[in-house]
Design a protein around this motif. Sequence first.
Motif, PDB file in Angstrom:
ATOM      1  N   THR A  89      55.732  33.046  45.804  1.00 36.92           N
ATOM      2  CA  THR A  89      55.964  33.682  47.335  1.00 36.92           C
ATOM      3  C   THR A  89      54.135  33.696  47.413  1.00 36.92           C
ATOM      4  N   THR A  90      53.487  33.530  48.811  1.00 33.50           N
ATOM      5  CA  THR A  90      52.367  33.444  49.035  1.00 33.50           C
ATOM      6  C   THR A  90      52.067  34.855  49.703  1.00 33.50           C
ATOM      7  N   GLN A  91      50.953  35.326  50.157  1.00 38.60           N
ATOM      8  CA  GLN A  91      50.362  36.827  50.226  1.00 38.60           C
ATOM      9  C   GLN A  91      51.433  37.004  51.875  1.00 38.60           C
ATOM     10  N   ALA A  92      51.886  36.381  52.726  1.00 38.54           N
ATOM     11  CA  ALA A  92      51.836  36.395  53.709  1.00 38.54           C
ATOM     12  C   ALA A  92      53.531  36.504  53.943  1.00 38.54           C
ATOM     13  N   GLU A  93      54.021  35.338  52.934  1.00 34.98           N
ATOM     14  CA  GLU A  93      55.402  35.475  53.041  1.00 34.98           C
ATOM     15  C   GLU A  93      55.475  36.950  52.140  1.00 34.98           C
ATOM     16  N   VAL A 148      51.421  45.082  48.610  1.00 36.36           N
ATOM     17  CA  VAL A 148      51.772  43.904  48.870  1.00 36.36           C
ATOM     18  C   VAL A 148      49.650  43.666  48.575  1.00 36.36           C
ATOM     19  N   ALA A 149      49.529  44.772  49.138  1.00 36.24           N
ATOM     20  CA  ALA A 149      47.513  44.425  48.478  1.00 36.24           C
ATOM     21  C   ALA A 149      47.117  44.240  47.489  1.00 36.24           C
ATOM     22  N   ARG A 150      48.340  45.026  46.341  1.00 36.98           N
ATOM     23  CA  ARG A 150      47.834  45.815  44.745  1.00 36.98           C
ATOM     24  C   ARG A 150      48.670  44.133  44.409  1.00 36.98           C
ATOM     25  N   VAL A 151      49.751  43.523  44.669  1.00 39.25           N
ATOM     26  CA  VAL A 151      50.509  42.827  44.147  1.00 39.25           C
ATOM     27  C   VAL A 151      49.278  41.441  44.069  1.00 39.25           C
ATOM     28  N   TYR A 152      48.648  40.979  45.039  1.00 39.09           N
ATOM     29  CA  TYR A 152      47.981  40.192  46.080  1.00 39.09           C
ATOM     30  C   TYR A 152      46.482  40.296  45.201  1.00 39.09           C
ATOM     31  N   SER A 153      46.043  41.013  44.114  1.00 39.70           N
ATOM     32  CA  SER A 153      44.976  40.908  44.329  1.00 39.70           C
ATOM     33  C   SER A 153      44.241  41.208  43.126  1.00 39.70           C
ATOM     34  N   ASP A 154      43.437  40.698  42.703  1.00 41.24           N
ATOM     35  CA  ASP A 154      42.499  40.611  40.911  1.00 41.24           C
ATOM     36  C   ASP A 154      41.505  41.177  40.736  1.00 41.24           C
ATOM     37  N   ASN A 155      41.567  42.267  39.851  1.00 43.25           N
ATOM     38  CA  ASN A 155      40.121  42.605  39.854  1.00 43.25           C
ATOM     39  C   ASN A 155      39.558  43.519  41.470  1.00 43.25           C
ATOM     40  N   GLY A 156      40.247  43.697  42.718  1.00 41.59           N
ATOM     41  CA  GLY A 156      40.365  43.763  43.703  1.00 41.59           C
ATOM     42  C   GLY A 156      40.219  42.996  44.655  1.00 41.59           C
ATOM     43  N   GLN A 157      39.780  41.742  44.204  1.00 43.22           N
ATOM     44  CA  GLN A 157      39.867  40.684  44.964  1.00 43.22           C
ATOM     45  C   GLN A 157      41.144  39.844  45.939  1.00 43.22           C
ATOM     46  N   PRO A 162      50.695  36.294  43.625  1.00 36.84           N
ATOM     47  CA  PRO A 162      50.666  37.265  43.157  1.00 36.84           C
ATOM     48  C   PRO A 162      50.504  37.346  41.178  1.00 36.84           C
ATOM     49  N   SER A 163      50.266  39.015  40.713  1.00 38.59           N
ATOM     50  CA  SER A 163      49.300  39.389  39.539  1.00 38.59           C
ATOM     51  C   SER A 163      51.311  38.917  38.917  1.00 38.59           C
ATOM     52  N   LYS A 164      50.905  38.431  38.037  1.00 37.91           N
ATOM     53  CA  LYS A 164      52.025  38.810  36.756  1.00 37.91           C
ATOM     54  C   LYS A 164      52.240  39.814  35.771  1.00 37.91           C
ATOM     55  N   TRP A 165      50.852  40.757  35.909  1.00 37.43           N
ATOM     56  CA  TRP A 165      51.254  41.884  35.507  1.00 37.43           C
ATOM     57  C   TRP A 165      52.190  42.665  36.590  1.00 37.43           C
ATOM     58  N   TRP A 166      52.395  42.513  37.574  1.00 41.13           N
ATOM     59  CA  TRP A 166      53.412  43.479  38.542  1.00 41.13           C
ATOM     60  C   TRP A 166      54.769  42.356  38.185  1.00 41.13           C
ATOM     61  N   LEU A 167      54.918  41.031  37.863  1.00 39.56           N
ATOM     62  CA  LEU A 167      56.162  40.250  38.368  1.00 39.56           C
ATOM     63  C   LEU A 167      56.688  40.573  37.053  1.00 39.56           C
TER      64      LEU A 167
END
Length: 180
Positions: A89-93, A148-157, A162-167
Amino acid sequence: MPAYHSSYNSVENVRVINGIPLLPLLTKTRGPAPYADPTMISDAIDEALELFRPNSFFKNFEIKGAGDRLLIYVILFVSQCLGKLRASTTQAEATKALYTLAVTSVVIPADAKFPLASMYPAVGDRMESDMLRQYLQQVRQETAQRLVARVYSDNGQATQQPSKWWLCFQKRHFMGKVMA
């Protein structure tokens, strides 16, 4: 080891409906939430997102105040949101899917569909029920945006995956309950 409780349990002078405090939110989403103090750095939604992962491991949770009831609601909603996401799933989706989830069929603790309805006091009347539904819809919209902002970020970028650590928390449910 005990579960992590809300720091908003001791907040006074806040309207409480159905055991849930109508706390101020740092949000631009329209709704009945009181305006947050401009000096606030975080709010109840930030706290719930921070406590989601550690509290997901607990099967028991002792409610120590009204703030815990809001924490439980947001944790159950975050779990429901993560269930909608996939690794592809992309961030927009994700933004679109979680917004749709946030605004459709808002379940309040007074409803029979709510998994932990017995842990919440009864709602007073129809006006209070509608006010709570509007507040929780605002909470859900803001939670979906921040998730969404947290799941789709890696060290603030920002990232597109999505982050596997959230999924990895998709299958783990707080107290073994799922909000339908």
